[in-house]
Scaffold this motif. Sequence first.
Motif, PDB file in Angstrom:
ATOM      1  N   SER A 105      11.601  -1.695  -8.614  1.00 45.27           N
ATOM      2  CA  SER A 105      11.086  -2.316  -7.401  1.00 45.27           C
ATOM      3  C   SER A 105      12.090  -3.365  -6.934  1.00 45.27           C
ATOM      4  N   TRP A 125      10.370  -6.832  -6.095  1.00 40.16           N
ATOM      5  CA  TRP A 125       9.993  -7.542  -7.314  1.00 40.16           C
ATOM      6  C   TRP A 125      11.246  -8.096  -7.994  1.00 40.16           C
ATOM      7  N   THR A 147       3.680  -8.793 -10.982  1.00 46.81           N
ATOM      8  CA  THR A 147       3.418  -7.356 -11.031  1.00 46.81           C
ATOM      9  C   THR A 147       1.932  -7.065 -10.832  1.00 46.81           C
ATOM     10  N   ARG A 190       1.008  -7.644  -7.170  1.00 47.37           N
ATOM     11  CA  ARG A 190       1.521  -6.562  -6.319  1.00 47.37           C
ATOM     12  C   ARG A 190       0.711  -5.277  -6.507  1.00 47.37           C
ATOM     13  N   ALA A 191       0.349  -4.959  -7.743  1.00 44.11           N
ATOM     14  CA  ALA A 191      -0.433  -3.745  -8.007  1.00 44.11           C
ATOM     15  C   ALA A 191      -1.806  -3.833  -7.344  1.00 44.11           C
ATOM     16  N   ASP A 221      -1.298  -3.331  -3.613  1.00 46.21           N
ATOM     17  CA  ASP A 221      -1.030  -1.923  -3.301  1.00 46.21           C
ATOM     18  C   ASP A 221      -2.309  -1.091  -3.371  1.00 46.21           C
ATOM     19  N   ARG A 244      -4.505  -1.882  -0.343  1.00 45.94           N
ATOM     20  CA  ARG A 244      -3.994  -1.241   0.882  1.00 45.94           C
ATOM     21  C   ARG A 244      -4.319   0.253   0.878  1.00 45.94           C
ATOM     22  N   ALA A 245      -4.153   0.893  -0.257  1.00 45.40           N
ATOM     23  CA  ALA A 245      -4.451   2.329  -0.352  1.00 45.40           C
ATOM     24  C   ALA A 245      -5.933   2.590  -0.105  1.00 45.40           C
ATOM     25  N   ALA A 285      -8.107  -6.375   0.578  1.00 41.18           N
ATOM     26  CA  ALA A 285      -6.660  -6.214   0.771  1.00 41.18           C
ATOM     27  C   ALA A 285      -6.019  -7.541   1.165  1.00 41.18           C
TER      28      ALA A 285
END
Length: 160
Positions: A30, A33, A57, A60-61, A64, A67-68, A94
């Motif tokens: 990444s 990152w 991390t 960020r996970a 993500d 958002r998904a 989100a």
Amino acid sequence: MLMHQGIGLDGFNALPRTRAVHALFECCCSVMWAQKMADARPFASRADLVARAAALTQARAQADLARAEVERYGKLAEQGWVSQQRIQTQRATAQTAAASVQQAQAALVAEQRTAGVLGSTRQQSVAAVEQARAVVEQARIALERTVIRAPVAGVVGARS
């Protein structure tokens, strides 16, 4: 990662930014990152590096994933399968996750500034120790100069 190749944490902290980003990218794949972690150097210990990396991390996970889920529920809502309340909840989740990423990044920056302050405080402490040693040496020299030495051996006393 370079720690496994024997460079050590001090060597990693001393790397130019581009090389540090490259080394971090090799382990995590990444770029964003890796850039954030490289900018957060120097790290006081390997545990500090791992803790900061894990926090960023994780944030960020979560972002993500949120958002998904917003995208997924948005498509389902267009087809009438999900309520608007569920979409709003996912959007809020989100946004919260994005704020967590910003918070983790801010924590990295704050730690970097703290490390800089601690480094300058250490330098000041080292300078104060050196100054104290110089004062002690000056006092020793002054003490040596206060001893009175007779030019000849003998006893000084009153004659009768």
